[in-house]
Scaffold this active site. Structure first.
Site, PDB file in Angstrom:
ATOM      1  N   PRO A 111       0.775  -1.241   0.000  1.00  0.00           N
ATOM      2  CA  PRO A 111       0.000   0.000   0.000  1.00  0.00           C
ATOM      3  C   PRO A 111       0.811   1.299   0.000  1.00  0.00           C
ATOM      4  CG  PRO A 111       0.052  -0.910   2.196  1.00  0.00           C
ATOM      5  CD  PRO A 111       0.776  -1.893   1.314  1.00  0.00           C
ATOM      6  N   CYS A 112       1.411   1.604  -1.133  1.00  0.00           N
ATOM      7  CA  CYS A 112       2.179   2.846  -1.234  1.00  0.00           C
ATOM      8  C   CYS A 112       1.289   4.078  -1.100  1.00  0.00           C
ATOM      9  CB  CYS A 112       2.989   2.877  -2.531  1.00  0.00           C
ATOM     10  SG  CYS A 112       2.051   2.507  -4.002  1.00  0.00           S
ATOM     11  N   HIS A 113      -0.009   3.929  -1.347  1.00  0.00           N
ATOM     12  CA  HIS A 113      -0.930   5.062  -1.196  1.00  0.00           C
ATOM     13  C   HIS A 113      -1.066   5.483   0.273  1.00  0.00           C
ATOM     14  CE1 HIS A 113      -3.454   1.493  -0.659  1.00  0.00           C
ATOM     15  NE2 HIS A 113      -4.243   2.244   0.081  1.00  0.00           N
TER      16      HIS A 113
END
Length: 177
Positions: free
Chosen positions: A133-135
């Site tokens: 989950p880079c967001h």
């Protein structure tokens, strides 16, 4: 041989990639670094890992945290893998700063300090978006920068997860937009 599969999400079409056993890529179509680790020669094929990933995405886009992770094969340097492993630990609906990831990585490596900018490069080149989950990674000041899928998608993903958006903001200008 590498294989691909397409998933239609509420935020746009997604391309999945696999070596046959594990997921190697997940990108919003057209995002920055789209298909950066996908071999030139690949074919679309139904695979169990794609079925698992579709199920994961269905749960995720329904606004719930999936209780499993499809098998992943991170095709990256050891540094990027280490950053991505930390991102995997960020809980659904929570965020972590680039600096916090850098500090955690420095502690793991037994060194005094790690560059948040280097971490930013690794976060930005994440080839398995959403699942890694880079967001959920934000600037220290709450800035929502650096999402290869686009800042608008980053905002929608965090809102969908129920993240506290009160301290987060979209910067008016900058190189990471």
């Amino acid at each position: 041989m590498e294989y691909t599969h397409h998933y239609d999400s509420p935020l746009g079409s997604i391309t999945l990639a696999s070596s046959g056993e594990a997921l190697t890529g997940l990108w919003f179509d057209g995002q920055k670094y789209f298909e950066d680790c996908l071999a030139d020669e690949h074919e679309e094929k139904a695979l169990p890992v794609f079925e698992q990933t579709d199920r994961w995405l269905d749960i995720y886009f329904s606004g719930r945290a999936p209780d499993f992770t499809p098998p992943l094969n991170m095709k990256a340097t050891e540094f990027r893998k280490a950053v991505w492993e930390i991102m995997l630990s960020i809980p659904f609906g929570q965020t972590m700063t680039y600096g916090e990831i850098a500090a955690r990585l420095a502690k793991q490596k037994g060194i005094e300090k790690m560059s948040a900018q280097a971490v930013g490069g690794a976060v930005g080149h994440n080839s398995i978006s959403l699942i890694i989950p880079c967001h959920r990674v934000v600037g220290t000041n709450g800035s929502l920068t650096g999402y290869a899928g686009g800042i608008d998608k980053k905002v929608k993903l965090l809102e969908m997860e129920g993240a506290d958006m009160n301290r987060l903001f979209v910067p008016g200008k900058g190189t990471a937009l």
